[in-house]
Design a protein around this motif. Structure first.
Motif, PDB file in Angstrom:
ATOM      1  N   GLY A   1       0.837  -1.203   0.000  1.00  0.00           N
ATOM      2  CA  GLY A   1       0.000   0.000   0.000  1.00  0.00           C
ATOM      3  C   GLY A   1       0.873   1.254   0.000  1.00  0.00           C
ATOM      4  N   VAL A   2       0.650   2.153  -0.963  1.00  0.00           N
ATOM      5  CA  VAL A   2       1.447   3.377  -1.068  1.00  0.00           C
ATOM      6  C   VAL A   2       0.544   4.580  -1.315  1.00  0.00           C
ATOM      7  N   LEU A   3       1.138   5.755  -1.167  1.00  0.00           N
ATOM      8  CA  LEU A   3       0.468   7.014  -1.465  1.00  0.00           C
ATOM      9  C   LEU A   3       1.407   7.863  -2.301  1.00  0.00           C
ATOM     10  N   LEU A   4       0.909   8.355  -3.426  1.00  0.00           N
ATOM     11  CA  LEU A   4       1.646   9.302  -4.259  1.00  0.00           C
ATOM     12  C   LEU A   4       0.980  10.660  -4.095  1.00  0.00           C
ATOM     13  N   THR A   5       1.771  11.709  -3.886  1.00  0.00           N
ATOM     14  CA  THR A   5       1.206  13.054  -3.822  1.00  0.00           C
ATOM     15  C   THR A   5       1.913  13.945  -4.830  1.00  0.00           C
ATOM     16  N   PHE A   6       1.122  14.646  -5.613  1.00  0.00           N
ATOM     17  CA  PHE A   6       1.607  15.575  -6.631  1.00  0.00           C
ATOM     18  C   PHE A   6       1.071  16.961  -6.299  1.00  0.00           C
ATOM     19  N   THR A   7       1.836  17.989  -6.601  1.00  0.00           N
ATOM     20  CA  THR A   7       1.351  19.354  -6.457  1.00  0.00           C
ATOM     21  C   THR A   7       2.092  20.260  -7.430  1.00  0.00           C
ATOM     22  N   ASP A   8       1.477  21.389  -7.724  1.00  0.00           N
ATOM     23  CA  ASP A   8       2.165  22.420  -8.505  1.00  0.00           C
ATOM     24  C   ASP A   8       1.773  23.781  -7.950  1.00  0.00           C
ATOM     25  N   PRO A   9       2.546  24.803  -8.247  1.00  0.00           N
ATOM     26  CA  PRO A   9       2.272  26.120  -7.678  1.00  0.00           C
ATOM     27  C   PRO A   9       0.996  26.778  -8.194  1.00  0.00           C
ATOM     28  N   LYS A  10       0.388  26.218  -9.218  1.00  0.00           N
ATOM     29  CA  LYS A  10      -0.820  26.808  -9.786  1.00  0.00           C
ATOM     30  C   LYS A  10      -2.098  26.250  -9.172  1.00  0.00           C
ATOM     31  N   GLY A  11      -1.955  25.519  -8.069  1.00  0.00           N
ATOM     32  CA  GLY A  11      -3.137  25.065  -7.362  1.00  0.00           C
ATOM     33  C   GLY A  11      -3.679  23.724  -7.781  1.00  0.00           C
ATOM     34  N   VAL A  12      -2.798  22.780  -8.113  1.00  0.00           N
ATOM     35  CA  VAL A  12      -3.210  21.407  -8.404  1.00  0.00           C
ATOM     36  C   VAL A  12      -2.608  20.516  -7.321  1.00  0.00           C
ATOM     37  N   PHE A  13      -3.464  19.757  -6.655  1.00  0.00           N
ATOM     38  CA  PHE A  13      -3.034  18.832  -5.618  1.00  0.00           C
ATOM     39  C   PHE A  13      -3.685  17.487  -5.911  1.00  0.00           C
ATOM     40  N   VAL A  14      -2.875  16.428  -5.984  1.00  0.00           N
ATOM     41  CA  VAL A  14      -3.385  15.105  -6.316  1.00  0.00           C
ATOM     42  C   VAL A  14      -2.800  14.092  -5.343  1.00  0.00           C
ATOM     43  N   ALA A  15      -3.653  13.234  -4.795  1.00  0.00           N
ATOM     44  CA  ALA A  15      -3.227  12.141  -3.915  1.00  0.00           C
ATOM     45  C   ALA A  15      -3.723  10.835  -4.520  1.00  0.00           C
ATOM     46  N   VAL A  16      -2.803   9.930  -4.778  1.00  0.00           N
ATOM     47  CA  VAL A  16      -3.121   8.640  -5.383  1.00  0.00           C
ATOM     48  C   VAL A  16      -2.875   7.556  -4.353  1.00  0.00           C
ATOM     49  N   GLN A  17      -3.932   6.901  -3.904  1.00  0.00           N
ATOM     50  CA  GLN A  17      -3.790   5.733  -3.040  1.00  0.00           C
ATOM     51  C   GLN A  17      -3.697   4.530  -3.959  1.00  0.00           C
TER      52      GLN A  17
END
Length: 140
Positions: free
Chosen positions: A65-81
């Motif tokens: 089980g893992v979690l990937l987190t992505f973000t950018d300065p333009k207001g995109v936040f993504v969490a992948v379980q």
């Protein structure tokens, strides 16, 4: 307004680095930055190169089980379980190889000790300024 996986993929194409979180020994959590090597025709599966004897690979063998987190300065936040697995399949690794990876693995997929982590998404949560927030549950 909810997004489709295809729409989310377009956002992820612009993001190269994520944090990959694993379950460590004795219930600890560990996270480290990983590059998706711009391999983001995202369909719910991510691919990362690492060393087979790394702490991250050991954590995944113990608990996938893992979690990937992505973000950018333009207001995109993504969490992948997701659920991860380790492969040393050279043909599969070659399909995801990009020249930038040679920085760490000088002999390409023939580098001794190389492996690839494959993460299959189970649930993807996102928050964006433009599209609001939402969740995509992957069907198996």
């Amino acid at each position: 307004m909810s997004m489709s996986l295809s729409e989310l993929s377009k956002l992820l194409r612009k993001l190269d680095i994520c944090m990959l979180g694993t379950h460590g020994a004795r219930g600890t959590l560990a996270a480290r930055p990983m590059s998706n090597n711009k391999d983001v025709e995202y369909d719910g599966t991510s691919h990362f190169f690492t060393w087979a004897d790394s702490r991250m690979a050991r954590d995944i063998r113990r608990d996938p089980g893992v979690l990937l987190t992505f973000t950018d300065p333009k207001g995109v936040f993504v969490a992948v379980q997701g659920t991860s697995r380790i492969t040393t399949d050279k043909k599969l690794m070659a399909e995801h190889w990009v020249p930038d990876v040679e920085r760490w693995f000088a002999d390409g997929v023939e580098t001794a000790g190389i492996c690839m982590i494959i993460v299959d998404a189970n649930r993807i949560s996102y928050w964006t300024y433009e599209h609001g927030d939402g969740e995509i549950t992957m069907r198996k």
